[in-house]
Scaffold this active site. Structure first.
Site, mmCIF file in Angstrom:
data_model
loop_
_atom_site.group_PDB
_atom_site.id
_atom_site.type_symbol
_atom_site.label_atom_id
_atom_site.label_comp_id
_atom_site.label_asym_id
_atom_site.label_seq_id
_atom_site.Cartn_x
_atom_site.Cartn_y
_atom_site.Cartn_z
ATOM 1 N N LYS A 1 0.820 -1.211 0.000
ATOM 2 C CA LYS A 1 0.000 0.000 0.000
ATOM 3 C C LYS A 1 0.858 1.267 0.000
ATOM 4 O O LYS A 1 0.543 2.237 -0.694
ATOM 5 C CB LYS A 1 -0.954 -0.015 1.192
ATOM 6 C CG LYS A 1 -1.993 -1.137 1.102
ATOM 7 C CD LYS A 1 -3.041 -1.044 2.174
ATOM 8 C CE LYS A 1 -3.993 -2.233 2.114
ATOM 9 N NZ LYS A 1 -4.661 -2.399 0.806
ATOM 10 N N GLU B 1 -9.351 -4.968 -1.445
ATOM 11 C CA GLU B 1 -9.187 -6.405 -1.700
ATOM 12 C C GLU B 1 -9.923 -7.118 -0.589
ATOM 13 O O GLU B 1 -9.562 -7.001 0.581
ATOM 14 C CB GLU B 1 -7.698 -6.770 -1.742
ATOM 15 C CG GLU B 1 -7.448 -8.173 -2.273
ATOM 16 C CD GLU B 1 -7.430 -9.207 -1.169
ATOM 17 O OE1 GLU B 1 -8.490 -9.852 -0.952
ATOM 18 O OE2 GLU B 1 -6.394 -9.368 -0.530
ATOM 19 N N CYS C 1 -5.687 -14.966 1.246
ATOM 20 C CA CYS C 1 -6.963 -14.567 0.636
ATOM 21 C C CYS C 1 -7.209 -15.247 -0.703
ATOM 22 O O CYS C 1 -8.361 -15.470 -1.085
ATOM 23 C CB CYS C 1 -7.020 -13.050 0.480
ATOM 24 S SG CYS C 1 -5.621 -12.355 -0.419
ATOM 25 N N GLU D 1 -3.920 -3.784 -6.843
ATOM 26 C CA GLU D 1 -2.647 -3.449 -6.223
ATOM 27 C C GLU D 1 -1.538 -4.067 -7.060
ATOM 28 O O GLU D 1 -1.729 -5.090 -7.722
ATOM 29 C CB GLU D 1 -2.593 -3.950 -4.775
ATOM 30 C CG GLU D 1 -3.581 -3.226 -3.881
ATOM 31 C CD GLU D 1 -3.425 -3.564 -2.408
ATOM 32 O OE1 GLU D 1 -3.181 -2.633 -1.627
ATOM 33 O OE2 GLU D 1 -3.563 -4.741 -2.058
#
Length: 490
Positions: free
Chosen positions: A162, A252, A286, A464
């Site tokens: 990030k 996300e 994830c 991302e």
């Protein structure tokens, strides 16, 4: 005294006491020990961080592209020099095996920072001719102050994913790590300062998502929010961001990804891929391919190979470098995963192996769940439809390509998908029909810095990594220039 003591907030280039003085504990899930106390931010602390960021961001943005690039590259060097130290902290905080954190978490995060540091000089505008006496040119300008809200499974990697594009584009960031795993984000703030980042350009506020996270998403001084977490939380982030100042968002939000194995495969390779897609990082990834679709004719043989491999997993103290499967991130999360396992049993899935928490010997005080494999699963079962975020594989059989594509897409999620086959035409034909943002053919899990990652449907908004993400941390200013005369209608 806990191992890492009291951890303060990081605001304006230095550790700063929170306004309230309230604290919460960081707990090692391998043994239940408190390893640190962290200060909890409140609204006043958020305002302080935003003020510091607003002061530091113009200084950072005014630097040349090469100056910003050199500072971020210096941070990359420090990250790599301190890899083992940071990995040990990450292992204690998350329960992830040291064999993982040493080779993946800091390494891949540093790679992303290096990637964006190299792209900074390439961030440029356009010149568009209109006519002989006029043209338009564009500038990509930073958004200003942005917020990052991280998840607990890859703390420092997510903080870098990030912050790297945000800082590369000339923004300042306020980062809120998960309250479950906050320690390495604070270390990253130290490293950025040591590398030469101006004060206020990267701040870390620890505390709960319901409080600190909400304050950040609603704050009028923040232009964008990048969030990683669950769907329910993501909807709140989007609503708060839109309801306050129409902030841009990147999210996300997890998945329930299909891994489709076709009949022409090397079954050993397919089993190896399925293992990595389900049990790496104790299943807390994830993108995990937890819905494993296998041709009915291969099901029994595939199950046998999976059980053989599960039995070889080395479960134990994550600080032991021989261990490749540690505890779940918290005792609360362990209980959540066990509820899903119990649901699978109640709904009639066949348990092949695992299916229990591990409480014997050295594992007695940790949040351990056995690697679990269910077969003869149905698409309507809770373990097949909902994201578990734990070491639970569901094996489903199918008979035709058309059938498996339809069933693979029958989900509200769309983060990842994979195909294992030796038929190149089939691989691309099927992948092109799967509704997922990240797809793998004959592999699983790698996310290079150059590869945009993000989901379809409820699995997210935006991407991302990759070049386009850098552009999304900027806003385009268009300027028309007239070199000739100006004719007014008045």
């Amino acid at each position: 005294m806990s191992r890492y003591g009291l951890q303060k907030l990081y605001i304006n280039g230095a550790y700063t006491d929170s306004t309230s003085g309230d604290t919460f504990d960081a707990v090692n899930p391998a043994n239940g020990e408190c390893i640190a106390q962290l200060q909890a931010a409140n609204a006043q602390d958020v305002d302080k961080a935003v003020a510091a960021a607003k002061q530091g961001q113009p200084v950072w943005a005014a630097m040349t592209a090469m100056e910003r690039s050199r500072i971020l590259r210096r941070a990359v060097d420090i990250l790599r020099d301190r890899n083992d130290e940071l990995a040990a902290i990450e292992t204690a905080d998350t329960g992830k095996p040291l064999s993982e954190t040493r080779s993946v978490d800091i390494v891949t995060g540093a790679d992303v920072l290096e990637y964006y540091a190299g792209l900074i000089p390439a961030l440029e505008g356009q010149q568009i001719p209109l006519r002989g006496s006029a043209f338009v040119y564009t500038r990509r300008e930073p958004l200003g102050v942005v917020a990052g809200i991280g998840a607990w499974n890859y703390p420092i990697q997510i903080a870098l994913w990030k912050s790297a594009p945000a800082l590369a584009a000339g923004n300042a960031m306020i980062f809120k790590p998960s309250e479950v795993t906050s320690l390495t984000a604070l270390k990253l703030a130290e490293i950025y300062t040591e590398a030469g980042l101006p004060a206020g350009v990267f701040n870390v506020l620890t505390g709960s998502g319901d409080q600190v996270g909400q304050m950040l998403t609603e704050h009028p001084g923040i232009a964008k929010v990048s969030f990683t977490g669950g769907i329910a939380s993501g909807k709140k982030v989007m609503a708060n961001a839109a309801g306050s100042t129409l902030k841009d968002v990147t999210m996300e939000l997890g998945g329930k990804s299909p891994l489709i194995i076709f009949a022409d495969v090397d079954l050993d390779k397919a089993a190896d891929i399925a293992m990595m897609a389900n049990f790496y990082s104790s299943g807390q990834v994830c993108t995990n391919g937890t819905r494993v679709f296998v041709p009915q004719a291969l099901q029994a043989a595939f199950e046998q190979k999976i059980v053989e491999r599960v039995k070889r997993i080395h479960i134990g103290d994550p600080s032991d470098e021989r261990v490749n499967f540690g505890p779940l991130v918290s005792f609360q999360h362990r209980d959540s995963v066990m509820r899903y396992i119990d649901s699978g049993k109640r709904e009639g899935a066949t348990l092949l192996i695992g299916g229990c928490s591990l409480t014997e010997g050295a594992l007695a005080h940790g949040a351990y769940v056995a690697p679990t494999v269910f077969t003869h699963c149905r698409d309507d079962m809770q373990i097949v439809r909902e994201e578990i975020f734990g070491p639970v594989m569901s094996i489903l059989s199918y008979q035709s390509e058309e059938e498996v594509i339809r069933r693979a897409n029958d989900t509200e999620y769309g983060l990842a998908a994979g195909v294992v086959t030796q038929d190149l035409n089939r691989a691309h034909r099927v992948i092109h029909q799967l509704q997922a943002g990240i797809c793998w053919i004959n592999t699983w899990g790698e996310s290079a810095p150059e590869m945009p990652v993000g989901g379809y449907k409820h699995s997210g908004v935006g991407r991302e990594n990759g070049i386009s993400t850098l552009e999304h941390y900027t806003q385009i200013k268009s300027i028309q220039v007239e070199l000739g005369s100006f004719n007014s209608v008045f």
